[in-house]
Design an enzyme around this catalytic site. Sequence first.
Site, PDB file in Angstrom:
ATOM      1  N   ASP A 164       0.801  -1.223   0.000  1.00  0.00           N
ATOM      2  CA  ASP A 164       0.000   0.000   0.000  1.00  0.00           C
ATOM      3  C   ASP A 164       0.836   1.277   0.000  1.00  0.00           C
ATOM      4  O   ASP A 164       1.996   1.286   0.414  1.00  0.00           O
ATOM      5  CB  ASP A 164      -0.849   0.050   1.285  1.00  0.00           C
ATOM      6  CG  ASP A 164      -1.965  -0.968   1.278  1.00  0.00           C
ATOM      7  OD1 ASP A 164      -1.965  -1.865   0.430  1.00  0.00           O
ATOM      8  OD2 ASP A 164      -2.840  -0.848   2.159  1.00  0.00           O
ATOM      9  N   HIS A 193       3.669  -2.307   3.164  1.00  0.00           N
ATOM     10  CA  HIS A 193       3.757  -0.966   2.565  1.00  0.00           C
ATOM     11  C   HIS A 193       5.079  -0.795   1.834  1.00  0.00           C
ATOM     12  O   HIS A 193       6.142  -0.886   2.451  1.00  0.00           O
ATOM     13  CB  HIS A 193       3.617   0.090   3.663  1.00  0.00           C
ATOM     14  CG  HIS A 193       2.306   0.004   4.388  1.00  0.00           C
ATOM     15  ND1 HIS A 193       2.078  -0.902   5.390  1.00  0.00           N
ATOM     16  CD2 HIS A 193       1.148   0.680   4.196  1.00  0.00           C
ATOM     17  CE1 HIS A 193       0.823  -0.767   5.816  1.00  0.00           C
ATOM     18  NE2 HIS A 193       0.244   0.186   5.110  1.00  0.00           N
TER      19      HIS A 193
END
Length: 376
Positions: free
Chosen positions: A100, A246
């Site tokens: 992400d 991430h």
Amino acid sequence: MRSALLPTCFLLSNLPLLLAQTATPQEPVPAVPPQAASALPQGALPEAAVPQGAPEVVASAPAAAQDAASKEAAPKSAAATKVSYSSCTVEGQYLAMTFDDGPHPQHTPRLLDMLKQRGIKATFFVVGQNAAQYPEILKRMAAEGHELANHSYSHPILNPLGEGGIREQLDKTHQAVLSATGVTMKLLRPPYGALTENMRRWTYQTFGYRTILWDVDPLDWKVRDAARVQSEILGHARAGSIVLAHDIHKSTVDAMPETLDALAAKGFKFVTVSELIAMDKPAAPKPAAAPVAKTAPKPAVKPTAKKDAPAAPKLVAAPTKSAPSTTSPKAAPAKSSAGSSVKAEATVSTPAPVAKKPAKMTDEELRKRWLESINR
Ligand code: NI
């Protein structure tokens, strides 16, 4: 959502991100892709944001025919379609790695190299304003077979924005990705995992997006430690998992080579989220009365605090009796004095509701936390 150990230049280059909505002009928001426009109910924003890391699956009926459903915009079809996933039920050791908040100018390409070397396909939930800034990285993702998915434009809490605001967030990201790659995304991961069930249906009907959460969360944005990120993922991954990570954090990317290799060594095969969903076989609703125990609710990453036995009504009365004294709802460490038996019970039961849902953060707190983490 977060990032750390970033050189000053990165922080500077990302200042626009911190200014949220502002940044990158980007073309006007054209009408969006699939499905019919929605004349749906719901415009208000009910429940509070889903706490971070607390995946939640919409309680809609299990997916039947995904394709068929996606072609009918009728509310009924959406109601009968599974529009939200935090993991899948699959045959075989398949899982989906998701990343992400990127793309990030340094970390993402490095990650892409690692994935390429291993022939692994991942899913990138990109933030639109980053996507607009690094179209070349997006192109590379698409060219190398990764799935691109929507993570909003400026990473706000979506619920309070209402349909109009959410539409703008998703639209702008849709445009950024489409113009860079020609790809029309199919999945949404709401920032912080926060999106009400009604809005998940709405985004499905309006954009064709299924809402994707996760069942493995190494908290890599917080724990900037590659070894821990690795052990968390290895410790919780299972067949059908959707792993959250991430690609804007150096430590996360640092953790990947060994993590991916170790997962592969355990027999896992990597697919994109859409591929995983396509393999999803919702557990058949066994008709018989059988003991439900077997189908234990998916092994959450962390065993959420168990519910204590609901406090008996008498307990409610107890405090009243012992005088409204020390108000605090949080039962303080029991002070011996009054009826010890009641006290004991009260101490046990009172904290329950509090401990049950870990840290309920307000939308603002969530947002603040994210912004802070980006600066770390
Ligand atoms: Ni995020």
